[in-house]
Design a protein around this motif. Structure first.
Motif, mmCIF file in Angstrom:
data_model
loop_
_atom_site.group_PDB
_atom_site.id
_atom_site.type_symbol
_atom_site.label_atom_id
_atom_site.label_comp_id
_atom_site.label_asym_id
_atom_site.label_seq_id
_atom_site.Cartn_x
_atom_site.Cartn_y
_atom_site.Cartn_z
ATOM 1 N N ILE A 52 0.829 -1.208 0.000
ATOM 2 C CA ILE A 52 0.000 0.000 0.000
ATOM 3 C C ILE A 52 0.861 1.254 0.000
ATOM 4 O O ILE A 52 0.522 2.260 -0.650
ATOM 5 C CB ILE A 52 -0.964 -0.018 1.205
ATOM 6 C CG1 ILE A 52 -1.996 -1.138 1.011
ATOM 7 C CG2 ILE A 52 -1.661 1.340 1.363
ATOM 8 C CD1 ILE A 52 -2.969 -1.289 2.137
ATOM 9 N N CYS A 55 1.801 1.753 -3.522
ATOM 10 C CA CYS A 55 0.645 2.206 -4.308
ATOM 11 C C CYS A 55 0.366 3.689 -4.083
ATOM 12 O O CYS A 55 0.059 4.427 -5.030
ATOM 13 C CB CYS A 55 -0.598 1.409 -3.910
ATOM 14 S SG CYS A 55 -0.644 -0.263 -4.535
ATOM 15 N N SER A 56 0.445 4.120 -2.832
ATOM 16 C CA SER A 56 0.090 5.499 -2.484
ATOM 17 C C SER A 56 1.046 6.518 -3.084
ATOM 18 O O SER A 56 0.726 7.704 -3.181
ATOM 19 C CB SER A 56 0.043 5.655 -0.963
ATOM 20 O OG SER A 56 1.319 5.406 -0.389
ATOM 21 N N ILE A 76 -6.336 -5.138 4.704
ATOM 22 C CA ILE A 76 -5.961 -4.544 3.409
ATOM 23 C C ILE A 76 -7.036 -3.579 2.925
ATOM 24 O O ILE A 76 -6.731 -2.532 2.339
ATOM 25 C CB ILE A 76 -5.657 -5.633 2.346
ATOM 26 C CG1 ILE A 76 -5.004 -4.998 1.112
ATOM 27 C CG2 ILE A 76 -6.911 -6.416 1.956
ATOM 28 C CD1 ILE A 76 -4.502 -6.027 0.097
ATOM 29 N N GLN A 79 -6.689 -0.326 5.264
ATOM 30 C CA GLN A 79 -5.481 0.439 4.990
ATOM 31 C C GLN A 79 -5.535 1.092 3.603
ATOM 32 O O GLN A 79 -5.041 2.213 3.424
ATOM 33 C CB GLN A 79 -4.242 -0.465 5.097
ATOM 34 C CG GLN A 79 -3.953 -0.967 6.510
ATOM 35 C CD GLN A 79 -3.773 0.176 7.491
ATOM 36 O OE1 GLN A 79 -4.631 0.412 8.350
ATOM 37 N NE2 GLN A 79 -2.673 0.905 7.351
ATOM 38 N N SER A 80 -6.131 0.414 2.661
ATOM 39 C CA SER A 80 -6.289 0.987 1.320
ATOM 40 C C SER A 80 -7.190 2.211 1.370
ATOM 41 O O SER A 80 -6.914 3.240 0.750
ATOM 42 C CB SER A 80 -6.868 -0.051 0.356
ATOM 43 O OG SER A 80 -6.011 -1.148 0.215
ATOM 44 N N ASN A 83 -5.496 5.246 2.778
ATOM 45 C CA ASN A 83 -4.513 5.834 1.866
ATOM 46 C C ASN A 83 -5.115 6.206 0.508
ATOM 47 O O ASN A 83 -4.387 6.496 -0.441
ATOM 48 C CB ASN A 83 -3.356 4.862 1.665
ATOM 49 C CG ASN A 83 -2.464 4.747 2.882
ATOM 50 O OD1 ASN A 83 -1.528 5.515 3.057
ATOM 51 N ND2 ASN A 83 -2.762 3.782 3.763
ATOM 52 N N CYS A 87 -9.522 -0.375 -3.840
ATOM 53 C CA CYS A 87 -9.171 -1.759 -3.475
ATOM 54 C C CYS A 87 -10.405 -2.640 -3.627
ATOM 55 O O CYS A 87 -11.486 -2.296 -3.131
ATOM 56 C CB CYS A 87 -8.655 -1.775 -2.040
ATOM 57 S SG CYS A 87 -8.087 -3.376 -1.461
#
Length: 272
Positions: A52, A55-56, A76, A79-80, A83, A87
Motif C-alpha cells: 500500500i 501504491c500510495s 488490506i 489500509q487501502s 490511503n 481496493c
C-alpha cells in the motif's frame, strides 16, 4: 491519451485464480492501459503495508486481492481506504454468500484449493501421460487415454492437450500427415473420446511460415504451400467425417475456448 493504471494483484496463495479473473476483467475494456505487479503468498500485515505504501506513491493505482483470512482481508481493505487507494476484494462477498447458502462457516484457509488430494494426483498423472504422448510420440497404449486429438500441423494440439491435462484428462495428440495412415487403435474405437481439430488453410500457412522463419529451415516447401495445406485440411475433414468424429475449427478460438468445447463433447459422450 488514455489514463494508465498501476494494477496490483495481491494474493495469499499462488495468485493463479486472481490472475485469471483479472484476465477476464480486462478483456471487457477496449481502452484499458495498465502496468501490472503481482504479489503472491501475502500473509502478513507488514507485507500489505509495504504494498500500500508503494501504491500510495503512484498515481492511478488500484488493488485487486484474493485473501481468504478474514482479519487480513479487512486489514488490506481498511489500509487501502485510509490511503485513498481503490481496493477490490474478489472472493470475499462470494465466500460469504456461499457460506449463508450452505449454512456453514468457511475455513478461510489460504491455498486450500491446492490440497494434495486424489484429484491433485490425478491431474499430475494426466500431465505426465500427456507430455509423454505429445505429437504422436507413443500410440501403443491409446486404450489408456481419456482423449485423443487429431489435426494437421499447427492446429494447437499440444497447448490444448496440456490445458486439458491440467484438468485431469490423459490426452494423446497425433499429427495428421498427408497420405499417411492413422494408428489402427483409433478406428472403430467407441470407448475413447476422439476429436478432430481443423483450421483455415490461409491462417495455417501464415503460422507455418512464421514457424519456418524461426527455425531457419527453408527446405520445407510443401509445409508452407497454401495449395498443399488445403489438401491436408480437406483430407483431415474427410477422415473426421468418415469416422463420425466431432470436429472443432480452431481458427479464431483460444486454447481455453477449444478446451471448453472439448469438455462439452466429453460430457455428452459420457451421458450416452
Amino acid at each position: 491519451m488514455n489514463q494508465k493504471y498501476n494494477v496490483y494483484l495481491v494474493s495469499d496463495s499462488t495468485g493463479e485464480t486472481l490472475d485469471r479473473i483479472f484476465l477476464s476483467l480486462k478483456s471487457q475494456f477496449a481502452n484499458f492501459e495498465y502496468e501490472k505487479k503481482e504479489f503472491a503468498f501475502v500473509r502478513t500485515e507488514q507485507q500489505i503495508d509495504k504494498i500500500i505504501n508503494e501504491c500510495s506513491q503512484l498515481e492511478s493505482s488500484l488493488i485487486l486481492y484474493t485473501i481468504v483470512e478474514t482479519k487480513l482481508a479487512k486489514y488490506i481493505a481498511n489500509q487501502s481506504s485510509k490511503n485513498n487507494v481503490p481496493c477490490f476484494g474478489i472472493l470475499g462477498n462470494l465466500i460469504l454468500s456461499f457460506s449463508k447458502l450452505l449454512n456453514q462457516k468457511a475455513i478461510h484457509k489460504p491455498s486450500a484449493q491446492h490440497v494434495l488430494d486424489e484429484d491433485y494426483y490425478r491431474r499430475i498423472e494426466a500431465i505426465q501421460f500427456t507430455m509423454s504422448h505429445d505429437d504422436g510420440k507413443r500410440v501403443d497404449d491409446i486404450k489408456n487415454a481419456d482423449l485423443v486429438l487429431l489435426g494437421v500441423s499447427r492446429t494447437s494440439k499440444t497447448p490444448t492437450s496440456i490445458y486439458l491435462a491440467n484438468r485431469g484428462f490423459k490426452t494423446i495428440n497425433i499429427p495428421l500427415v498427408f497420405n499417411q495412415k492413422i494408428p489402427e487403435g483409433l478406428i472403430n474405437n467407441n470407448k475413447i473420446c476422439i476429436v478432430g481439430l481443423i483450421a483455415d488453410p490461409e491462417r495455417l500457412a501464415d503460422i507455418r511460415r512464421n514457424r519456418v522463419a524461426i527455425m531457419k529451415d527453408h527446405k520445407l516447401k510443401d509445409y508452407t504451400d497454401l495449395e498443399f495445406i488445403k489438401k491436408e485440411v480437406d483430407e483431415s475433414k474427410n477422415l473426421f467425417k468418415k469416422n463420425n468424429w466431432p470436429t472443432i475449427d480452431v481458427t479464431r478460438r483460444s486454447v481455453e475456448e477449444t478446451a471448453a468445447s472439448i469438455l462439452k463433447i466429453i460430457e455428452i459422450k459420457r451421458q450416452r
